[in-house]
Scaffold this motif. Structure first.
Motif, PDB file in Angstrom:
ATOM      1  N   VAL A   1       0.801  -1.141   0.166  1.00 29.73           N
ATOM      2  CA  VAL A   1       0.060   0.042   0.049  1.00 29.73           C
ATOM      3  C   VAL A   1       0.891   1.217   0.009  1.00 29.73           C
ATOM      4  N   MET A   2       0.699   2.154  -1.004  1.00 25.13           N
ATOM      5  CA  MET A   2       1.204   3.514  -0.970  1.00 25.13           C
ATOM      6  C   MET A   2       0.404   4.687  -0.626  1.00 25.13           C
ATOM      7  N   VAL A   3       0.698   5.383   0.490  1.00 26.42           N
ATOM      8  CA  VAL A   3      -0.311   6.306   0.632  1.00 26.42           C
ATOM      9  C   VAL A   3       0.533   7.733   0.243  1.00 26.42           C
ATOM     10  N   THR A   4      -0.344   8.667  -0.204  1.00 32.10           N
ATOM     11  CA  THR A   4       0.123  10.146  -0.448  1.00 32.10           C
ATOM     12  C   THR A   4      -0.581  10.818   0.240  1.00 32.10           C
ATOM     13  N   SER A   5       0.180  11.698   1.161  1.00 30.59           N
ATOM     14  CA  SER A   5      -0.404  12.599   2.206  1.00 30.59           C
ATOM     15  C   SER A   5      -0.187  14.068   1.963  1.00 30.59           C
ATOM     16  N   ARG A   6      -1.102  14.930   2.244  1.00 37.61           N
ATOM     17  CA  ARG A   6      -0.830  16.293   2.134  1.00 37.61           C
ATOM     18  C   ARG A   6      -1.129  17.048   3.489  1.00 37.61           C
ATOM     19  N   PRO A   7      -0.457  18.216   3.514  1.00 39.26           N
ATOM     20  CA  PRO A   7      -0.734  19.144   4.830  1.00 39.26           C
ATOM     21  C   PRO A   7      -2.185  19.284   5.305  1.00 39.26           C
TER      22      PRO A   7
ATOM     23  N   GLY B   1      -4.342  17.210   5.565  1.00 37.68           N
ATOM     24  CA  GLY B   1      -4.904  16.243   6.168  1.00 37.68           C
ATOM     25  C   GLY B   1      -5.631  15.022   5.109  1.00 37.68           C
ATOM     26  N   SER B   2      -5.487  15.548   3.606  1.00 38.34           N
ATOM     27  CA  SER B   2      -6.008  14.458   2.813  1.00 38.34           C
ATOM     28  C   SER B   2      -5.000  13.428   2.448  1.00 38.34           C
ATOM     29  N   HIS B   3      -5.602  12.191   1.983  1.00 40.06           N
ATOM     30  CA  HIS B   3      -4.726  11.088   1.699  1.00 40.06           C
ATOM     31  C   HIS B   3      -5.312  10.427   0.417  1.00 40.06           C
ATOM     32  N   ARG B   4      -4.319   9.991  -0.297  1.00 46.60           N
ATOM     33  CA  ARG B   4      -4.676   9.121  -1.408  1.00 46.60           C
ATOM     34  C   ARG B   4      -3.961   7.761  -1.546  1.00 46.60           C
ATOM     35  N   ARG B   5      -4.826   6.654  -1.192  1.00 49.52           N
ATOM     36  CA  ARG B   5      -4.339   5.337  -1.006  1.00 49.52           C
ATOM     37  C   ARG B   5      -4.209   4.603  -2.469  1.00 49.52           C
ATOM     38  N   ARG B   6      -3.253   3.596  -2.689  1.00 55.03           N
ATOM     39  CA  ARG B   6      -2.912   3.070  -3.827  1.00 55.03           C
ATOM     40  C   ARG B   6      -2.373   1.686  -3.417  1.00 55.03           C
ATOM     41  N   GLU B   7      -3.132   0.672  -4.070  1.00 56.50           N
ATOM     42  CA  GLU B   7      -2.658  -0.689  -4.037  1.00 56.50           C
ATOM     43  C   GLU B   7      -1.635  -1.143  -5.020  1.00 56.50           C
TER      44      GLU B   7
ATOM     45  N   ASP C   1       2.273  -6.926  -7.004  1.00 52.83           N
ATOM     46  CA  ASP C   1       3.631  -7.169  -7.059  1.00 52.83           C
ATOM     47  C   ASP C   1       4.639  -6.993  -8.160  1.00 52.83           C
ATOM     48  N   GLY C   2       4.211  -6.983  -9.394  1.00 57.33           N
ATOM     49  CA  GLY C   2       5.264  -6.698 -10.495  1.00 57.33           C
ATOM     50  C   GLY C   2       5.410  -5.151 -10.335  1.00 57.33           C
ATOM     51  N   GLU C   3       4.670  -4.502  -9.802  1.00 52.62           N
ATOM     52  CA  GLU C   3       4.915  -2.944  -9.943  1.00 52.62           C
ATOM     53  C   GLU C   3       5.955  -2.332  -8.917  1.00 52.62           C
ATOM     54  N   LEU C   4       6.295  -3.086  -7.805  1.00 51.92           N
ATOM     55  CA  LEU C   4       7.045  -2.632  -6.794  1.00 51.92           C
ATOM     56  C   LEU C   4       8.512  -1.919  -7.114  1.00 51.92           C
ATOM     57  N   PRO C   5       9.274  -2.536  -7.955  1.00 50.66           N
ATOM     58  CA  PRO C   5      10.314  -2.060  -8.372  1.00 50.66           C
ATOM     59  C   PRO C   5      10.262  -0.485  -8.935  1.00 50.66           C
ATOM     60  N   ASP C   6       9.187  -0.614 -10.106  1.00 49.39           N
ATOM     61  CA  ASP C   6       9.130   0.876 -10.739  1.00 49.39           C
ATOM     62  C   ASP C   6       8.541   1.908 -10.083  1.00 49.39           C
ATOM     63  N   VAL C   7       7.651   1.456  -8.901  1.00 51.53           N
ATOM     64  CA  VAL C   7       7.062   2.391  -7.733  1.00 51.53           C
ATOM     65  C   VAL C   7       8.025   3.033  -7.128  1.00 51.53           C
ATOM     66  N   LEU C   8       9.209   2.254  -6.600  1.00 49.53           N
ATOM     67  CA  LEU C   8      10.159   2.400  -5.820  1.00 49.53           C
ATOM     68  C   LEU C   8      11.290   3.436  -6.514  1.00 49.53           C
TER      69      LEU C   8
END
Length: 274
Positions: A229-235, A237-243, A246-253
């Protein structure tokens, strides 16, 4: 010059400054400390990939420079803190290692001291430098003074005092102050961090041994990856969650955290997640 505590004399300063994109003045001033801290935090990500891949986490300066500087990887608190301490020492700052008990909103529940951070004394004033806490952490150092509120980009921090010399670093959330970690000013040394590092990188109940993590903080956004799970947070208090599949992990990193991985590491991470 005798041997320095943090290995400052062995620091490849030019390579480090290029890695973090720092082009400012190098005199040991409060301004330099603030700007260098910001450059480090925004350029070098927090991550635990070596632990997840079953590898040791060496803390000698050459290993830290090879990984965080030349390989353009990240690390977790002990790696960040020891590298930053060496750089500050090289520049002439007075540096003291500290240890903290992570709270992350748990109140005064006592946990083991497993986080590394620094006190830096400059221009007659103590500062708390914390480049290795990850997504909720500081962008710049804060004055080591009770009650001072500091705004960094969209994030606000303060240091509160508790009984028996305990101080607490807090961040301001939309619903109030949030405890990040509690610490005292008892000095810690590289040998102390070696012991902490061994425990936190090998114990089966450590949060770092079971799932990949990566975190990065900027002025107006925080990104945190925990497991799938990757969460993008803003000051605000808003959050965006993304699943993350498995194959995406290296590219996301690489895309979101700036973690550059070779073909072997990319393949190994896919096997870990399979």
């Amino acid at each position: 010059m005798g041997r320095q505590l943090w290995g400052g004399e062995r620091t490849d300063l030019d390579a480090y400054l290029q890695r973090v994109g720092f082009t400012g003045a190098l005199e040991p001033t409060a301004r330099t400390l603030r700007e260098l801290h910001r450059a480090h935090v925004t350029a070098v990500p927090f991550e635990n990939l070596e632990i997840v891949l079953g590898r040791p986490v060496p803390l000698d300066l050459e290993s830290l420079q090879a990984k965080l500087v030349r390989q353009r990887r990240g690390g977790y608190c002990f790696e960040h803190t020891l590298l930053f301490a060496a750089v500050l020492e090289r520049l002439g700052f007075a540096v003291t290692g500290l240890g903290a008990r992570v709270r992350m909103g748990s109140g005064e529940k006592r946990r083991a001291a497993t986080h590394a951070l620094l006190r830096v004394d400059v221009e007659g004033r103590p500062w708390l430098a914390d480049v290795g806490f990850g997504g909720e952490g500081l962008i710049e150092p804060v004055p080591l003074e009770e009650g001072a509120e500091v705004c960094q980009g969209g994030w606000t921090f303060t240091v509160a005092a508790e009984a028996q010399g305990v101080r607490v670093l807090r961040s301001l959330h939309p619903d109030g102050w949030f405890d990040l970690h509690a610490f005292t000013e008892d000095a810690r040394y590289p040998e102390d961090y070696e012991v902490m590092n061994h425990y936190i990188s090998t114990h089966p109940r450590s949060p770092f041994t079971t799932r990949p993590m990566a975190q990065r903080t900027e002025d107006d956004v925080r990104r945190s990856l925990v497991g799938s799970v990757m969460v993008t947070s803003r000051p605000d208090g808003s959050h965006r969650r993304r699943e993350i599949a498995d194959g995406e992990l290296p590219d996301v990193l690489e895309e979101f955290f700036g973690i550059e991985l070779g073909a072997d590491d990319r393949a190994a991470l896919r096997r870990v997640r399979a």
